[in-house]
Scaffold this active site. Sequence first.
Site, PDB file in Angstrom:
ATOM      1  N   PRO A   1    -103.956  -4.671 -51.060  1.00 17.13           N
ATOM      2  CA  PRO A   1    -104.217  -4.274 -52.442  1.00 17.13           C
ATOM      3  C   PRO A   1    -102.974  -3.790 -53.170  1.00 17.13           C
ATOM      4  CG  PRO A   1    -105.802  -3.259 -50.938  1.00 17.13           C
ATOM      5  CD  PRO A   1    -104.713  -3.851 -50.099  1.00 17.13           C
TER       6      PRO A   1
ATOM      7  N   GLU B   1    -106.322   1.512 -42.383  1.00 19.28           N
ATOM      8  CA  GLU B   1    -105.775   2.035 -43.643  1.00 19.28           C
ATOM      9  C   GLU B   1    -104.498   1.305 -44.042  1.00 19.28           C
ATOM     10  OE1 GLU B   1    -108.921   3.759 -43.825  1.00 19.28           O
ATOM     11  OE2 GLU B   1    -107.534   4.208 -45.462  1.00 19.28           O
TER      12      GLU B   1
ATOM     13  N   ARG C   1    -104.898 -27.325 -50.837  1.00 18.30           N
ATOM     14  CA  ARG C   1    -105.230 -28.344 -51.830  1.00 18.30           C
ATOM     15  C   ARG C   1    -103.964 -28.855 -52.508  1.00 18.30           C
ATOM     16  NH1 ARG C   1    -107.271 -27.051 -56.221  1.00 18.30           N
ATOM     17  NH2 ARG C   1    -109.125 -28.382 -56.158  1.00 18.30           N
TER      18      ARG C   1
ATOM     19  N   ASP D   1    -104.616 -29.924 -62.528  1.00 21.38           N
ATOM     20  CA  ASP D   1    -103.791 -29.941 -63.742  1.00 21.38           C
ATOM     21  C   ASP D   1    -104.233 -28.864 -64.720  1.00 21.38           C
ATOM     22  OD1 ASP D   1    -103.343 -33.548 -63.790  1.00 21.38           O
ATOM     23  OD2 ASP D   1    -102.464 -31.923 -62.613  1.00 21.38           O
TER      24      ASP D   1
HETATM   25  N1  4GX Z   1    -107.566  -6.736 -52.149  1.00 22.61           N
HETATM   26  C1  4GX Z   1    -106.834  -7.371 -51.172  1.00 22.61           C
HETATM   27  N2  4GX Z   1    -105.991  -8.401 -51.381  1.00 22.61           N
HETATM   28  O1  4GX Z   1    -105.442  -8.697 -50.183  1.00 22.61           O
HETATM   29  N3  4GX Z   1    -105.918  -7.933 -49.216  1.00 22.61           N
HETATM   30  C2  4GX Z   1    -106.784  -7.079 -49.780  1.00 22.61           C
HETATM   31  C3  4GX Z   1    -107.560  -6.036 -49.102  1.00 22.61           C
HETATM   32  O2  4GX Z   1    -108.460  -5.503 -49.743  1.00 22.61           O
HETATM   33  N4  4GX Z   1    -107.312  -5.656 -47.804  1.00 22.61           N
HETATM   34  C4  4GX Z   1    -108.120  -4.591 -47.218  1.00 22.61           C
HETATM   35  C5  4GX Z   1    -107.251  -3.546 -46.613  1.00 22.61           C
HETATM   36  N5  4GX Z   1    -106.318  -4.124 -45.641  1.00 22.61           N
HETATM   37  C6  4GX Z   1    -105.517  -3.077 -44.951  1.00 22.61           C
HETATM   38  C7  4GX Z   1    -104.695  -2.259 -45.893  1.00 22.61           C
HETATM   39  C8  4GX Z   1    -105.225  -1.087 -46.417  1.00 22.61           C
HETATM   40  C9  4GX Z   1    -104.436  -0.345 -47.273  1.00 22.61           C
HETATM   41  C10 4GX Z   1    -103.176  -0.782 -47.582  1.00 22.61           C
HETATM   42  C11 4GX Z   1    -102.715  -1.970 -47.036  1.00 22.61           C
HETATM   43  N6  4GX Z   1    -103.478  -2.692 -46.188  1.00 22.61           N
HETATM   44  C12 4GX Z   1    -105.477  -5.146 -46.258  1.00 22.61           C
HETATM   45  C13 4GX Z   1    -106.303  -6.222 -46.900  1.00 22.61           C
END
Ligand code: 4GX
Length: 244
Positions: A88, A115, A153, A168
């Site tokens: 995130p 986390e 894709r 496109d």
């Molecule tokens: N939105 C998203 N877009 O890509 N990944 C997510 C996503 O929600 N997640 C859930 C928590 N994971 C572990 C985490 C937690 C906190 C900080 C870093 N990493 C990563 C992947």
Amino acid sequence: MKIDVITLFPELVEQVTQHGMPRIAAEGGQLQLSTRNPRDYSTNKWRRVDARPYGGGPGMVMEAEPLAAAIGDARAMLGSARVLYLSPQGSRFDQRWAQRLSEEPALVLLCGRYEGLDERLVRQEVDFELSLGDFVLSGGELAAMTVIDAIARLLPGVLGDEQSAVNDSFSAGLLDHPHWTRPELWRDAGVPEVLMSGDHAKIARWRRQQALGQTWLKRPELLEGLELDEDSRTLLREFIAQQR
Ligand SMILES: Nc1nonc1C(=O)N1CCN(Cc2ccccn2)CC1
């Protein structure tokens, strides 16, 4: 293109090449997917790869060493590969990122759970940190599978010519035009006359106007990043006038 995914749930990620475009890309040889479990790089007998966070607080953090060892093996197998971490905290993934990543010879995708990851691993090993959006998933696996699908894709020879037109409109930064199919009358609703005309030039122009108009209605901010030619500006003005 080779993609190696580092994940605690390899069986989940491997599903992505069982269906759709990633399956076609894998069967056609354009995409070679491999997975790697950090637990196989754990140095303790419980195969643990997480630990409590320094400074206290809830949850667990993924340790740096097993991930660094897994990345090292992945890079040794792929040759020099960029490392992409899904989180995130990353930059927003979009079609431009999909296009950019599809041009890489190889990628390592890092799927976090808990986390997050030890910050030292992120700083020393991660080349790109990308987010699917402002929401929190259980882990990075579904995000990685989405990125793999969007990349697959775009690999040469995966989409047939007729389908690349779908790309496109999106890669042109616009939303897609609306679609109709049989029956011609459904719940007393018909089909726009132009689509029944057989005039392909007129249909293409109408569809461009619809893509511009739908983008203006639903995602006007996308238009701000585009340089529309005179004809597109005329089409959009006509569409807006029809809305009033
Ligand atoms: N939105 C998203 N877009 O890509 N990944 C997510 C996503 O929600 N997640 C859930 C928590 N994971 C572990 C985490 C937690 C906190 C900080 C870093 N990493 C990563 C992947």
